[in-house]
Scaffold this motif. Sequence first.
Motif, mmCIF file in Angstrom:
data_model
loop_
_atom_site.group_PDB
_atom_site.id
_atom_site.type_symbol
_atom_site.label_atom_id
_atom_site.label_comp_id
_atom_site.label_asym_id
_atom_site.label_seq_id
_atom_site.Cartn_x
_atom_site.Cartn_y
_atom_site.Cartn_z
ATOM 1 N N PRO A 198 54.369 98.525 64.602
ATOM 2 C CA PRO A 198 55.002 98.461 63.280
ATOM 3 C C PRO A 198 55.117 97.041 62.727
ATOM 4 O O PRO A 198 55.405 96.858 61.545
ATOM 5 C CB PRO A 198 56.388 99.062 63.530
ATOM 6 N N LYS A 199 54.918 96.038 63.557
ATOM 7 C CA LYS A 199 55.126 94.657 63.115
ATOM 8 C C LYS A 199 53.861 93.811 63.119
ATOM 9 O O LYS A 199 53.934 92.581 62.985
ATOM 10 C CB LYS A 199 56.220 93.988 63.983
ATOM 11 N N ASP A 200 52.730 94.437 63.307
ATOM 12 C CA ASP A 200 51.455 93.715 63.235
ATOM 13 C C ASP A 200 51.398 92.530 64.218
ATOM 14 O O ASP A 200 50.935 91.449 63.885
ATOM 15 C CB ASP A 200 51.234 93.241 61.781
ATOM 16 N N VAL A 201 51.891 92.792 65.411
ATOM 17 C CA VAL A 201 51.946 91.746 66.433
ATOM 18 C C VAL A 201 50.588 91.563 67.126
ATOM 19 O O VAL A 201 50.252 90.482 67.585
ATOM 20 C CB VAL A 201 53.027 92.111 67.488
ATOM 21 N N LEU A 202 49.838 92.654 67.167
ATOM 22 C CA LEU A 202 48.615 92.653 67.986
ATOM 23 C C LEU A 202 47.358 92.646 67.122
ATOM 24 O O LEU A 202 47.391 92.983 65.944
ATOM 25 C CB LEU A 202 48.622 93.902 68.891
ATOM 26 N N GLU A 203 46.265 92.247 67.728
ATOM 27 C CA GLU A 203 44.964 92.319 67.035
ATOM 28 C C GLU A 203 43.879 92.574 68.078
ATOM 29 O O GLU A 203 44.094 92.388 69.269
ATOM 30 C CB GLU A 203 44.679 90.999 66.296
ATOM 31 N N MET A 204 42.724 93.016 67.613
ATOM 32 C CA MET A 204 41.584 93.132 68.512
ATOM 33 C C MET A 204 40.883 91.782 68.496
ATOM 34 O O MET A 204 40.663 91.190 67.428
ATOM 35 C CB MET A 204 40.624 94.228 68.049
ATOM 36 N N LYS A 205 40.563 91.290 69.672
ATOM 37 C CA LYS A 205 39.832 90.029 69.770
ATOM 38 C C LYS A 205 38.588 90.345 70.592
ATOM 39 O O LYS A 205 38.678 90.530 71.798
ATOM 40 C CB LYS A 205 40.697 88.968 70.455
ATOM 41 N N GLY A 206 37.490 90.473 69.903
ATOM 42 C CA GLY A 206 36.298 90.969 70.580
ATOM 43 C C GLY A 206 36.570 92.401 71.005
ATOM 44 O O GLY A 206 37.078 93.204 70.226
ATOM 45 N N PHE A 207 36.327 92.714 72.248
ATOM 46 C CA PHE A 207 36.493 94.086 72.730
ATOM 47 C C PHE A 207 37.954 94.431 73.016
ATOM 48 O O PHE A 207 38.364 95.577 72.910
ATOM 49 C CB PHE A 207 35.656 94.260 74.007
ATOM 50 N N TYR A 208 38.751 93.434 73.363
ATOM 51 C CA TYR A 208 40.092 93.697 73.886
ATOM 52 C C TYR A 208 41.221 93.493 72.878
ATOM 53 O O TYR A 208 41.082 92.750 71.921
ATOM 54 C CB TYR A 208 40.366 92.772 75.090
ATOM 55 N N ALA A 209 42.332 94.138 73.171
ATOM 56 C CA ALA A 209 43.548 93.891 72.397
ATOM 57 C C ALA A 209 44.084 92.516 72.782
ATOM 58 O O ALA A 209 43.884 92.052 73.903
ATOM 59 C CB ALA A 209 44.578 94.962 72.704
ATOM 60 N N SER A 210 44.767 91.897 71.838
ATOM 61 C CA SER A 210 45.268 90.556 72.090
ATOM 62 C C SER A 210 46.527 90.319 71.245
ATOM 63 O O SER A 210 46.746 90.989 70.243
ATOM 64 C CB SER A 210 44.129 89.587 71.743
ATOM 65 N N VAL A 211 47.371 89.375 71.670
ATOM 66 C CA VAL A 211 48.604 89.101 70.932
ATOM 67 C C VAL A 211 48.326 88.090 69.825
ATOM 68 O O VAL A 211 47.761 87.034 70.074
ATOM 69 C CB VAL A 211 49.713 88.577 71.878
#
Lengths: 273, 65
Positions: free
Chosen positions: B26-39
Amino acid sequence: MAFEYEKYLRPGKLPHIWCPGCGHGIVMKGLIRAMDTLKLKKEETALVSGIGCASRLPGYIDCCTLHTAHGRAAAFATGVKLAKPEMNVILVGGDGDGTAIGGNHFIHACRRNINMTYIIMNNYIYGMTGGQFSPCTPTGHKASTTPYGNPDPGFDIAKLAIGAGATFVARGTAFHANQIDKLIVEAIQHKGFSVVEILDDCPTTYGRRNKYKSVIEMMNRLKEVAVPVKAAEKMTAEQLQGKVLTGVLYKDETKPEYTAEYAKVIERATAAK
Amino acid sequence: MEKTLPKIEIIEKYCKGCHICVEFCPKDVLEMKGFYASVKNLEACIKCMQCELRCPDFAIKVITE
Ligand SMILES: Cc1ncc(C[n+]2csc(CCOP(=O)(O)OP(=O)(O)O)c2C)c(N)n1
Ligand code: SF4
Ligand code: SF4
Ligand code: SF4
Ligand SMILES: [Mg+2]
């Protein structure tokens, strides 16, 4: 605090075999949290499954497990429960396993009201074998065996279970992850045959054919169709069109339980000798 | 009271890149960085645990005090 799933997993088994975004992993985590809430002992808990992607679940969990023949989880589980009525017996599997080849075992386990819990992961398809339609595939939807749309109406697993005599029936979804463990806890606590249907996603064989562009679209659909039973009470038939009720749908605590009835048979037979 | 931040651990050898944690935070803390999830923005995290709950792959942990 982060939940320590590791203490319930067999070491070295991750990553599991399920595809990216497959909801079976979300359900497995819910089951683990439920086992933790109830402090189920590994040696007193049996997880029994048939065949399918969903049925691979017991292989990951460190307790007594039985991976049996396709559709036969209920038969094997009934054997375990009658031999050791003190055990917590939990069945897991897919819609194909439970309502097609295993449909007969399923309805008779319901009819007997034997004290076990059945978690059925309904992704509307035979995932493991490449996406053939199952008895739960909705009308008009595509499967590898219904490329022009499925002409059959799909089963409503919860209604089927209630009709066949199950005494606790609940439904959740893979999207509503924090509800899964709560439903399973209540189901296990119930004395009788309990069924928990979890609406699930199979992005690989179902989503792709039915124009879901991503796992996220499939999750959003689960989010949108689910209506908690309480909320549904205040909604009109029109508003409930295309929705699916979630939560505890049915509970009857008055019906005799099978292992208790069977113990009485043993008593009568022993006295008659 | 000062806000304490959690530690978010992403186990890349388990992450299958499904995007679930990223999309439903809900807070847009994470993103995809290449293949993996990332903070991306730990500061915004409200420790709701939704990402950890929904990850099908045991690949994300929100570690709080
Ligand atoms: C006797 C027998 N018939 C057919 C099969 C092939 N088969 C394996 S899994 C499966 C369907 C599984 O579907 P479901 O239970 O919905 O699980 P999912 O893979 O979707 O999780 C079938 C037909 C089999 N293994 N054994
Ligand atoms: S084929 Fe479907 S059900 Fe099987 S693991 Fe992949 S997404 Fe899950
Ligand atoms: S705990 Fe909640 S706010 Fe924090 S990253 Fe996860 S989903 Fe986002
Ligand atoms: S939900 Fe899990 S597997 Fe999916 S991208 Fe996030 S960390 Fe990776
Ligand atoms: Mg299936």
